[in-house]
Scaffold this motif. Structure first.
Motif, PDB file in Angstrom:
ATOM      1  N   PHE A 118      24.219 -45.271  -8.572  1.00 53.20           N
ATOM      2  CA  PHE A 118      23.296 -44.616  -7.643  1.00 53.20           C
ATOM      3  C   PHE A 118      22.008 -44.215  -8.378  1.00 53.20           C
ATOM      4  O   PHE A 118      20.905 -44.515  -7.923  1.00 53.20           O
ATOM      5  CB  PHE A 118      23.984 -43.389  -7.038  1.00 53.20           C
ATOM      6  CG  PHE A 118      23.074 -42.471  -6.268  1.00 53.20           C
ATOM      7  CD1 PHE A 118      22.643 -42.807  -4.997  1.00 53.20           C
ATOM      8  CD2 PHE A 118      22.640 -41.273  -6.821  1.00 53.20           C
ATOM      9  CE1 PHE A 118      21.803 -41.956  -4.289  1.00 53.20           C
ATOM     10  CE2 PHE A 118      21.804 -40.425  -6.127  1.00 53.20           C
ATOM     11  CZ  PHE A 118      21.384 -40.767  -4.855  1.00 53.20           C
ATOM     12  N   ASN A 147      27.588 -61.978  -5.134  1.00 52.87           N
ATOM     13  CA  ASN A 147      29.030 -62.256  -4.974  1.00 52.87           C
ATOM     14  C   ASN A 147      29.611 -62.897  -6.236  1.00 52.87           C
ATOM     15  O   ASN A 147      30.453 -63.791  -6.156  1.00 52.87           O
ATOM     16  CB  ASN A 147      29.298 -63.147  -3.761  1.00 52.87           C
ATOM     17  CG  ASN A 147      29.039 -62.395  -2.476  1.00 52.87           C
ATOM     18  OD1 ASN A 147      29.312 -61.199  -2.394  1.00 52.87           O
ATOM     19  ND2 ASN A 147      28.469 -63.078  -1.512  1.00 52.87           N
ATOM     20  N   PHE A 148      29.137 -62.454  -7.382  1.00 49.60           N
ATOM     21  CA  PHE A 148      29.571 -62.955  -8.700  1.00 49.60           C
ATOM     22  C   PHE A 148      29.351 -64.468  -8.851  1.00 49.60           C
ATOM     23  O   PHE A 148      30.043 -65.121  -9.611  1.00 49.60           O
ATOM     24  CB  PHE A 148      31.045 -62.599  -8.967  1.00 49.60           C
ATOM     25  CG  PHE A 148      31.301 -61.115  -8.946  1.00 49.60           C
ATOM     26  CD1 PHE A 148      30.907 -60.323 -10.019  1.00 49.60           C
ATOM     27  CD2 PHE A 148      31.912 -60.508  -7.869  1.00 49.60           C
ATOM     28  CE1 PHE A 148      31.127 -58.956 -10.008  1.00 49.60           C
ATOM     29  CE2 PHE A 148      32.130 -59.140  -7.844  1.00 49.60           C
ATOM     30  CZ  PHE A 148      31.739 -58.368  -8.919  1.00 49.60           C
ATOM     31  N   ASP A 205      31.468 -47.541  -2.459  1.00 52.67           N
ATOM     32  CA  ASP A 205      31.971 -46.540  -3.409  1.00 52.67           C
ATOM     33  C   ASP A 205      32.313 -45.245  -2.685  1.00 52.67           C
ATOM     34  O   ASP A 205      31.505 -44.722  -1.932  1.00 52.67           O
ATOM     35  CB  ASP A 205      30.923 -46.271  -4.503  1.00 52.67           C
ATOM     36  CG  ASP A 205      30.871 -47.408  -5.498  1.00 52.67           C
ATOM     37  OD1 ASP A 205      31.373 -48.493  -5.148  1.00 52.67           O
ATOM     38  OD2 ASP A 205      30.340 -47.217  -6.598  1.00 52.67           O
ATOM     39  N   ARG A 206      33.508 -44.748  -2.979  1.00 50.47           N
ATOM     40  CA  ARG A 206      33.964 -43.531  -2.302  1.00 50.47           C
ATOM     41  C   ARG A 206      33.697 -42.281  -3.149  1.00 50.47           C
ATOM     42  O   ARG A 206      33.902 -41.181  -2.691  1.00 50.47           O
ATOM     43  CB  ARG A 206      35.462 -43.644  -1.995  1.00 50.47           C
ATOM     44  CG  ARG A 206      35.802 -44.775  -1.076  1.00 50.47           C
ATOM     45  CD  ARG A 206      35.822 -44.316   0.386  1.00 50.47           C
ATOM     46  NE  ARG A 206      35.664 -45.451   1.262  1.00 50.47           N
ATOM     47  CZ  ARG A 206      34.785 -45.535   2.242  1.00 50.47           C
ATOM     48  NH1 ARG A 206      33.978 -44.542   2.490  1.00 50.47           N
ATOM     49  NH2 ARG A 206      34.718 -46.598   3.002  1.00 50.47           N
ATOM     50  N   PHE A 230      22.018 -51.010  -3.518  1.00 50.26           N
ATOM     51  CA  PHE A 230      22.134 -49.597  -3.135  1.00 50.26           C
ATOM     52  C   PHE A 230      22.996 -49.468  -1.870  1.00 50.26           C
ATOM     53  O   PHE A 230      23.898 -48.633  -1.796  1.00 50.26           O
ATOM     54  CB  PHE A 230      20.731 -49.018  -2.905  1.00 50.26           C
ATOM     55  CG  PHE A 230      20.714 -47.550  -2.588  1.00 50.26           C
ATOM     56  CD1 PHE A 230      20.680 -46.616  -3.615  1.00 50.26           C
ATOM     57  CD2 PHE A 230      20.738 -47.092  -1.286  1.00 50.26           C
ATOM     58  CE1 PHE A 230      20.672 -45.261  -3.338  1.00 50.26           C
ATOM     59  CE2 PHE A 230      20.728 -45.740  -1.003  1.00 50.26           C
ATOM     60  CZ  PHE A 230      20.685 -44.818  -2.036  1.00 50.26           C
ATOM     61  N   VAL A 249      26.584 -49.979  -2.689  1.00 51.44           N
ATOM     62  CA  VAL A 249      27.158 -48.803  -3.369  1.00 51.44           C
ATOM     63  C   VAL A 249      27.475 -47.712  -2.356  1.00 51.44           C
ATOM     64  O   VAL A 249      28.555 -47.126  -2.374  1.00 51.44           O
ATOM     65  CB  VAL A 249      26.179 -48.277  -4.458  1.00 51.44           C
ATOM     66  CG1 VAL A 249      26.599 -46.914  -4.970  1.00 51.44           C
ATOM     67  CG2 VAL A 249      26.108 -49.259  -5.614  1.00 51.44           C
ATOM     68  N   VAL A 250      26.524 -47.464  -1.443  1.00 50.80           N
ATOM     69  CA  VAL A 250      26.718 -46.394  -0.456  1.00 50.80           C
ATOM     70  C   VAL A 250      27.918 -46.707   0.443  1.00 50.80           C
ATOM     71  O   VAL A 250      28.704 -45.829   0.785  1.00 50.80           O
ATOM     72  CB  VAL A 250      25.433 -46.197   0.384  1.00 50.80           C
ATOM     73  CG1 VAL A 250      25.676 -45.309   1.579  1.00 50.80           C
ATOM     74  CG2 VAL A 250      24.340 -45.594  -0.483  1.00 50.80           C
TER      75      VAL A 250
END
Lengths: 221, 248
Positions: A153, A86-87, A143-144, A136, A139-140
Motif C-alpha cells: 500500500f 498474472n505472473f 489483501d485482508r 493498488f 491490493v485493496v
C-alpha cells in the motif's frame, strides 16, 4: 531551493536503503526490485549532485535519460512479481522491449541524447501510473490485512503520488518546449517534483519498515 | 520570472494542489472502503459458518435423539415377534442385524456432523478421535502431536476441528501421501496448528484461484473468521505444509 537543500532532501531515499540493507535477507524476494531501485536512486542522486557541482550538465542529462529506463524496468519487475501481469513473464519482457524501443527513439528524437528525453518521460510516467493504480486496486480488493500495515500500500501509493506530480511537471515543461523560459520557472517546476519526492521517499521508508519477515518453515518431518 | 511566467507557474501550482487534494481524497476513501469491505466479508463468512454449523448440529441431534431411539424400539419389537418356523427366525435375526448397522451408521453420521468427543472432551481428544477414524478408513499414517490439554471457546474449537477434518480429507483425496503429521500447540496468546504431508504437493496460488477449490477456500475462510493467518508452503512433488496461526 538551492542545489544543496535539494540534494539533502533527495537523500531521504537513504532511509529506505538502510532499512533494505538491514532487512534484505529476511524479506520476501518479491520486494527485492524495490530495494535495488532505492540503491540505484540514491547513487543517481549523489552522482547528479557531483555532476551539477562540476557543471557537467550534459553528462547529468545522459545519466537521467538512462535512469528513466532503468526505473521503468525495475518498477515493472516489481509489479510483475506482485502479480500485475498474472505472473506472465513473456508479457513483462514484451512491455519492457516496447519501452526500450520508445526510449531509443525518444532519446535521439526530437533532440540529441544529451537533451532530456521528455516524451519518453511523459509516456513511462503515464504507464507506471496505470500499472500502479491497477496494482493498488488489486491490493485493496485481495489483501485482508489493514492497509496501514501493508507495505505494498505504502510503496504503490508513493509511486502514484510521485508520478502524478512528475507527470504534471513534465507535461508543463513539454508545453514550454521551444519557448525561451527563465531559469526560475524551470527551477519552480523542478521544485514540484522535489517536494513530492521528499514525501514519497518517506512513504517508501514506512513501506520498507512494514515489510514482514519471510516465513521460515522448520518442517514437521 | 516575467508576469506571464508567474501566471503560468501559479496555474501549475493550483493544478498541483488540486491533484494533491484528489489524491488525498482517493487515499481516504480507499482506506474507508477497504475497512468496510473487510468487515462485511468477515460478517458474511461468519454468518455462513454459523448457519452451516447450526444446521449440522440440528441434523446430528435429530439423527441421534429421534431416529436412534425409534430404531432401537423397532429392533426390540422385531426381536419380540414370536416366530413359527426356522425361516421366520432367520428373517427376524437378519432384520435385527440390519437395524443394528443402520443405528451404527446413524451414530457415525451424527458424530461426523457434530462430534461429541470434541464438545465434551475438547479439541485434543476430538482431533485424536478424528485421526483414528481416518487412519482406520484409509492407508494414510497419521501422527498427531499435542502435549497439552487445550480448551478454547466452542466456535474456535469447532473451526479448528473442521480445518483438521478438511486437511485430512484433502490429503487422502488429492495428495497421494502415506504420512501426515499434525501438531497442535498453544503459546501465550495464540494457537499454532501445523500439518505436513509427504504427498505430491501443489501450486497454492494457482489452486486458490480455481473456483472448484472449495476445500482450500474453506481453510482460508475459517482462519480468517478467527482472525488468524494461514501459511501454506507447497511445491509440486514436495508435499504440503500448512500453518494456522490463530490468536486466542
Amino acid at each position: 531551493m538551492t542545489n544543496e537543500v535539494q540534494f539533502i532532501l533527495s537523500l531521504c531515499i537513504g532511509f529506505t536503503v538502510i532499512i533494505g540493507i538491514v532487512k534484505f535477507k529476511r524479506i520476501d524476494r518479491s520486494y527485492y526490485p524495490f530495494f535495488y531501485l532505492a540503491c540505484i536512486s540514491l547513487l543517481v542522486e549523489i552522482i547528479s549532485y557531483v555532476l551539477i557541482e562540476k557543471e557537467m550538465y550534459d553528462e547529468k542529462t545522459v545519466m537521467i535519460n538512462v535512469f528513466c529506463f532503468i526505473e521503468f524496468v525495475f518498477y515493472t519487475w516489481l509489479f510483475h512479481l506482485w502479480g500485475l501481469f498474472n505472473f506472465n513473464r513473456r508479457l513483462f519482457i514484451f512491455i519492457n522491449l516496447i519501452a526500450f524501443l520508445m526510449w531509443l527513439v525518444f532519446s535521439f528524437y526530437p533532440e540529441g541524447f544529451t537533451k532530456p528525453n521528455m516524451y519518453f518521460r511523459v509516456i513511462y510516467a503515464t504507464a507506471l501510473l496505470f500499472f500502479a493504480v491497477t496494482t493498488f486496486n488489486k491490493v485493496v480488493i485481495q489483501d485482508r490485512a489493514p492497509l496501514f500495515k501493508n507495505p505494498k500500500f505504502w510503496i504503490i501509493l508513493g509511486i502514484i503520488i510521485f508520478f502524478s506530480f512528475y507527470l504534471l511537471s513534465r507535461t508543463a515543461s513539454l508545453s514550454l518546449f521551444g519557448i525561451d523560459t527563465s531559469r526560475q520557472l524551470r527551477r519552480g517546476l523542478q521544485e514540484v517534483i522535489n517536494y513530492s519526492n521528499l514525501i514519497v521517499n518517506l512513504m517508501f521508508a514506512i513501506g520498507a519498515l512494514c515489510i514482514p519477515r519471510k516465513k521460515n518453515f522448520t518442517g514437521l518431518f | 520570472m516575467h508576469t506571464q511566467e508567474e501566471e503560468f507557474y501559479r496555474a501549475i501550482l493550483i493544478v498541483a494542489a488540486v491533484v494533491g487534494t484528489i489524491l488525498l481524497y482517493f487515499i481516504i476513501t480507499a482506506i474507508r472502503y477497504h475497512r468496510k469491505s473487510i468487515r462485511m466479508h468477515k460478517d458474511k463468512i461468519q454468518a455462513e459458518i454459523d448457519t452451516l454449523e447450526n444446521e449440522r448440529r440440528r441434523i446430528a441431534s435429530d439423527l441421534h435423539d429421534e431416529l436412534g431411539p425409534l430404531l432401537s424400539a423397532v429392533k426390540l419389537q422385531i426381536n419380540n415377534i414370536e416366530t413359527v418356523g426356522e425361516q421366520d427366525q432367520q428373517l427376524v435375526v437378519k432384520s435385527s442385524q440390519h437395524i443394528d448397522s443402520i443405528i451404527q451408521k446413524l451414530r457415525e453420521i451424527s458424530n461426523n456432523l457434530m462430534p461429541n468427543t470434541l464438545l465434551r472432551k475438547g479439541l485434543k481428544s476430538g482431533i485424536e478421535e478424528l485421526a483414528e477414524t481416518y487412519k482406520k478408513a484409509s492407508r494414510l499414517e497419521i501422527k498427531f502431536n499435542c502435549d497439552q490439554e487445550i480448551r478454547l471457546d466452542q466456535n474456535k474449537e469447532i473451526n479448528l476441528y473442521r480445518i483438521v477434518q478438511e486437511v485430512l480429507h484433502n490429503t487422502i483425496k488429492h495428495s497421494g501421501a502415506n504420512l501426515l503429521l499434525i501438531s497442535l500447540r498453544k503459546d501465550d496468546n495464540r494457537i499454532l496448528l501445523a500439518t505436513a504431508d509427504n504427498g505430491k504437493g501443489f501450486d497454492y496460488f494457482s489452486k486458490s484461484k480455481e473456483l472448484k477449490g472449495l476445500g482450500l477456500r474453506n481453510l482460508q475462510s475459517r482462519t480468517e473468521v478467527m482472525g488468524g493467518e494461514l501459511i501454506c508452503n507447497s511445491q509440486p512433488g514436495k508435499g504440503v505444509t500448512y500453518i494456522f496461526d490463530i490468536p486466542v
